[in-house]
Design a protein around this motif. Structure first.
Motif, PDB file in Angstrom:
ATOM      1  N   ALA A   1     -24.137 -30.129  -4.667  1.00 11.42           N
ATOM      2  CA  ALA A   1     -22.752 -29.689  -4.507  1.00 11.42           C
ATOM      3  C   ALA A   1     -22.132 -29.416  -5.870  1.00 11.42           C
ATOM      4  O   ALA A   1     -22.259 -30.219  -6.789  1.00 11.42           O
ATOM      5  N   ARG A   2     -21.484 -28.281  -5.999  1.00 10.91           N
ATOM      6  CA  ARG A   2     -20.859 -27.887  -7.269  1.00 10.91           C
ATOM      7  C   ARG A   2     -19.350 -28.108  -7.247  1.00 10.91           C
ATOM      8  O   ARG A   2     -18.736 -28.336  -8.265  1.00 10.91           O
ATOM      9  N   GLU A   3     -18.755 -27.998  -6.073  1.00 10.47           N
ATOM     10  CA  GLU A   3     -17.311 -28.153  -5.961  1.00 10.47           C
ATOM     11  C   GLU A   3     -16.945 -29.636  -5.896  1.00 10.47           C
ATOM     12  O   GLU A   3     -17.598 -30.406  -5.191  1.00 10.47           O
ATOM     13  N   PRO A   4     -15.897 -30.051  -6.601  1.00 13.05           N
ATOM     14  CA  PRO A   4     -15.486 -31.464  -6.555  1.00 13.05           C
ATOM     15  C   PRO A   4     -15.178 -31.955  -5.143  1.00 13.05           C
ATOM     16  O   PRO A   4     -15.451 -33.097  -4.806  1.00 13.05           O
ATOM     17  N   ALA A   5     -14.655 -31.072  -4.285  1.00 16.52           N
ATOM     18  CA  ALA A   5     -14.333 -31.481  -2.913  1.00 16.52           C
ATOM     19  C   ALA A   5     -15.590 -31.795  -2.113  1.00 16.52           C
ATOM     20  O   ALA A   5     -15.550 -32.567  -1.158  1.00 16.52           O
ATOM     21  N   GLU A   6     -16.729 -31.198  -2.487  1.00 16.97           N
ATOM     22  CA  GLU A   6     -17.979 -31.432  -1.768  1.00 16.97           C
ATOM     23  C   GLU A   6     -18.794 -32.559  -2.373  1.00 16.97           C
ATOM     24  O   GLU A   6     -19.740 -33.035  -1.757  1.00 16.97           O
ATOM     25  N   ALA A   7     -18.469 -32.984  -3.571  1.00 14.28           N
ATOM     26  CA  ALA A   7     -19.272 -33.983  -4.274  1.00 14.28           C
ATOM     27  C   ALA A   7     -18.859 -35.391  -3.845  1.00 14.28           C
ATOM     28  O   ALA A   7     -18.247 -36.133  -4.594  1.00 14.28           O
ATOM     29  N   SER A   8     -19.180 -35.735  -2.623  1.00  8.88           N
ATOM     30  CA  SER A   8     -18.863 -37.057  -2.085  1.00  8.88           C
ATOM     31  C   SER A   8     -20.141 -37.714  -1.599  1.00  8.88           C
ATOM     32  O   SER A   8     -21.167 -37.060  -1.439  1.00  8.88           O
ATOM     33  N   THR A   9     -20.056 -38.994  -1.343  1.00  3.65           N
ATOM     34  CA  THR A   9     -21.212 -39.750  -0.879  1.00  3.65           C
ATOM     35  C   THR A   9     -20.871 -40.418   0.444  1.00  3.65           C
ATOM     36  O   THR A   9     -20.008 -41.295   0.481  1.00  3.65           O
ATOM     37  N   ALA A  10     -21.554 -40.008   1.508  1.00  3.60           N
ATOM     38  CA  ALA A  10     -21.326 -40.568   2.844  1.00  3.60           C
ATOM     39  C   ALA A  10     -22.554 -41.379   3.246  1.00  3.60           C
ATOM     40  O   ALA A  10     -23.340 -40.957   4.098  1.00  3.60           O
ATOM     41  N   ILE A  11     -22.730 -42.531   2.619  1.00  9.11           N
ATOM     42  CA  ILE A  11     -23.909 -43.364   2.878  1.00  9.11           C
ATOM     43  C   ILE A  11     -23.953 -43.797   4.340  1.00  9.11           C
ATOM     44  O   ILE A  11     -24.987 -43.715   4.995  1.00  9.11           O
ATOM     45  N   GLY A  12     -22.826 -44.249   4.872  1.00  4.24           N
ATOM     46  CA  GLY A  12     -22.787 -44.730   6.250  1.00  4.24           C
ATOM     47  C   GLY A  12     -23.156 -43.651   7.250  1.00  4.24           C
ATOM     48  O   GLY A  12     -23.930 -43.882   8.188  1.00  4.24           O
ATOM     49  N   GLU A  13     -22.623 -42.453   7.062  1.00  5.10           N
ATOM     50  CA  GLU A  13     -22.932 -41.365   7.996  1.00  5.10           C
ATOM     51  C   GLU A  13     -24.386 -40.922   7.869  1.00  5.10           C
ATOM     52  O   GLU A  13     -25.034 -40.605   8.866  1.00  5.10           O
ATOM     53  N   GLY A  14     -24.909 -40.882   6.651  1.00  6.83           N
ATOM     54  CA  GLY A  14     -26.317 -40.531   6.462  1.00  6.83           C
ATOM     55  C   GLY A  14     -27.236 -41.527   7.146  1.00  6.83           C
ATOM     56  O   GLY A  14     -28.194 -41.147   7.824  1.00  6.83           O
ATOM     57  N   LEU A  15     -26.926 -42.814   6.975  1.00 11.38           N
ATOM     58  CA  LEU A  15     -27.729 -43.852   7.638  1.00 11.38           C
ATOM     59  C   LEU A  15     -27.597 -43.759   9.151  1.00 11.38           C
ATOM     60  O   LEU A  15     -28.581 -43.906   9.882  1.00 11.38           O
ATOM     61  N   GLY A  16     -26.380 -43.522   9.621  1.00  9.05           N
ATOM     62  CA  GLY A  16     -26.165 -43.403  11.072  1.00  9.05           C
ATOM     63  C   GLY A  16     -26.981 -42.267  11.666  1.00  9.05           C
ATOM     64  O   GLY A  16     -27.586 -42.410  12.728  1.00  9.05           O
ATOM     65  N   LEU A  17     -27.019 -41.134  10.973  1.00  6.40           N
ATOM     66  CA  LEU A  17     -27.814 -39.996  11.442  1.00  6.40           C
ATOM     67  C   LEU A  17     -29.302 -40.326  11.436  1.00  6.40           C
ATOM     68  O   LEU A  17     -30.023 -40.019  12.386  1.00  6.40           O
ATOM     69  N   ALA A  18     -29.764 -41.000  10.395  1.00  4.89           N
ATOM     70  CA  ALA A  18     -31.183 -41.378  10.314  1.00  4.89           C
ATOM     71  C   ALA A  18     -31.550 -42.365  11.419  1.00  4.89           C
ATOM     72  O   ALA A  18     -32.620 -42.250  12.035  1.00  4.89           O
ATOM     73  N   VAL A  19     -30.670 -43.313  11.682  1.00  3.46           N
ATOM     74  CA  VAL A  19     -30.922 -44.280  12.761  1.00  3.46           C
ATOM     75  C   VAL A  19     -31.017 -43.557  14.097  1.00  3.46           C
ATOM     76  O   VAL A  19     -31.912 -43.835  14.895  1.00  3.46           O
TER      77      VAL A  19
END
Length: 196
Positions: free
Chosen positions: A25-43
């Protein structure tokens, strides 16, 4: 937000090709970290694995969580996602990549180039360690590329499962053209042989 870019697969070449197309991600608005959502999707993907495939009983289900930041986006808390993983007997091995502090980050310049700018970055080692412990996994801290490679080698030694996979191959036959050419050349040879 979390997104799945590849189905679960043993086709490593295809997976690497897909990974090569991932852009940071290059834009500051996109440069976030959603660890919980990533884990939820993997689960969710691993939870339904046995229902979707004919692989039979899967001996172990593992998520490898690689993060270089702190959960600062999404609606799912990382520890809630870890609880979901534990309830479905899914282990999470967590890797904290990098260090907390002022580190050089490549930033685009107005002329289209890049320059290194020191920015404060934080790696949430405590949460990653807690996620691994909650699910029976292991926590690794990788401050450089060699440490990251060592972490993956250690995980590779921990998790071995034999999987039978059904592969479908789509192919197109190219021989008819060559058969027609060969038959035509044979007919021409036979005709020339009989006349000359």
């Amino acid at each position: 937000y979390a997104d799945s870019i590849s189905p679960l697969t043993m086709d490593h070449d295809n997976l690497l090709a897909i990974l090569d197309q991932v852009e940071v991600a290059r834009e500051p608005a996109e440069a976030s970290t959603a660890i919980g959502e990533g884990l939820g999707l993997a689960v969710e993907r691993l939870r339904t694995l046995e229902e979707e495939t004919s692989l039979g009983r899967i001996r172990s289900k593992v998520i490898i969580l690689l993060s270089d930041g702190v959960n600062n986006a999404g609606d799912v808390e990382p520890m809630h996602a870890a609880d979901l993983a534990a309830s479905h007997h899914i282990q999470i091995h967590a890797i904290a990549a990098g260090t907390t502090g002022n580190i050089p980050i490549p930033v685009p310049t107005l002329d289209g180039g890049r320059q290194l700018v020191r920015q404060y970055m934080e790696v949430d080692e405590k949460t990653l360690d807690a996620i691994a412990q909650r699910t029976g996994g292991q926590f690794f801290h990788a401050e450089n590329a060699e440490a990251l490679a060592q972490a993956y080698r250690a995980i590779d030694q921990l998790e071995k499962s034999e999987i039978n996979e059904v592969r479908y191959v789509q192919y197109r036959e190219h021989y008819p053209f060559f058969v027609v050419v060969a038959m035509a050349l044979t007919a021409i040879w036979a005709m020339l042989n009989a006349t000359l």
